[in-house]
Write a protein that holds these residues in place. Structure first.
Motif, PDB file in Angstrom:
ATOM      1  N   GLN A 144       0.792  -1.221   0.000  1.00 51.83           N
ATOM      2  CA  GLN A 144       0.000   0.000   0.000  1.00 51.83           C
ATOM      3  C   GLN A 144       0.830   1.280   0.000  1.00 51.83           C
ATOM      4  OE1 GLN A 144      -3.303  -0.022  -0.394  1.00 51.83           O
ATOM      5  NE2 GLN A 144      -3.136  -2.250  -0.536  1.00 51.83           N
ATOM      6  N   PRO A 147       0.723   2.174  -3.484  1.00 49.28           N
ATOM      7  CA  PRO A 147      -0.054   1.002  -3.883  1.00 49.28           C
ATOM      8  C   PRO A 147       0.664   0.179  -4.949  1.00 49.28           C
ATOM      9  CG  PRO A 147      -1.464   2.947  -3.741  1.00 49.28           C
ATOM     10  CD  PRO A 147      -0.058   3.427  -3.594  1.00 49.28           C
ATOM     11  N   ALA A 157      -5.274  -7.553  -3.927  1.00 52.08           N
ATOM     12  CA  ALA A 157      -4.795  -6.976  -2.676  1.00 52.08           C
ATOM     13  C   ALA A 157      -4.451  -8.044  -1.645  1.00 52.08           C
ATOM     14  CB  ALA A 157      -5.845  -6.024  -2.109  1.00 52.08           C
TER      15      ALA A 157
END
Length: 223
Positions: A144, A147, A157
């Protein structure tokens, strides 16, 4: 018959000019690689080479070639010391130039993480994806921060969060790669020192020959 002092000088001179070819070749090939299409195999080193003083390396190589040429009249004129002195000062200039280039790259390794953070931020998404694939990582500090780039290595993710950020493996690679470059530069400086010593010995040798010649002339004139 050529004596050992002259042979040693010639050997040092040719090794010296060879370092100029090495620097020129490395700089020009590196510039060519930087312009090439990035791949997983070259993306990391090309980004690092883009931060190296390659243009200054070309200039340094030209100085080395000029220094070699300056010494050529000294070979044609066996009693001349002026060209040798000029070459000696030119060798000092070349050695100082190479040392500065090596120190610049060495200083960069002392701030690798901050430098790589800037490089990463300026790197296109395609190159970032290649770096993620090369080092099996996601994002820079983590998935993150910033990102991650969604690709085959970091498809979502959840998987990205389970992988390390690219900062550590990229830093390790950068340090080892740049260490090789600046160590080579310092090695070339060592060759410059040997070349300078060879020039000094040649000057001293010719001074001795000049002194003996004057002694012989006096003795001959007194007969």
């Amino acid at each position: 018959m050529v004596n050992k002092i002259v042979l040693t000088y010639l050997a040092a001179d040719f090794v010296f000019v060879a370092t100029g070819g090495l620097i020129m070749g490395f700089s020009l090939i590196s510039e060519s690689l930087i312009r090439a299409t990035p791949t997983i195999g070259n993306v990391a080193q090309d980004l690092l080479l883009g931060e190296c003083p390659l243009t200054a390396g070309v200039v340094n190589a030209v100085f080395i070639f000029v220094t070699f040429v300056i010494g050529l009249p000294a070979l044609v004129l066996p009693n001349n010391r002026g060209w040798l002195r000029a070459q000696g000062w030119a060798v000092v200039l070349c050695g100082t130039f190479t040392l500065i280039l090596g120190l610049v790259i060495w200083f960069d390794t002392l701030a690798t993480r901050s430098n790589l953070s800037s490089i990463w931020g300026q790197t296109p998404p395609l190159d970032q994806s290649l770096l993620q694939e090369k080092f099996n990582c996601c994002g820079y500090l983590d998935s993150q921060s910033p990102p991650f780039i969604q690709d085959g290595t970091c498809p979502n993710a959840l998987i990205a969060a389970q992988k390390q950020g690219c900062v550590q493996p990229f830093s390790d690679f950068a340090n080892s790669y740049l260490d090789l470059i600046f160590t080579s530069a310092f090695g070339i400086v060592g060759i410059d020192v040997v070349m300078l010593l060879s020039v000094v010995v040649m000057i001293k040798h010719r001074q001795e020959l000049e002194r003996y010649r004057h002694i012989d002339e006096k003795n001959y004139g007194g007969i």
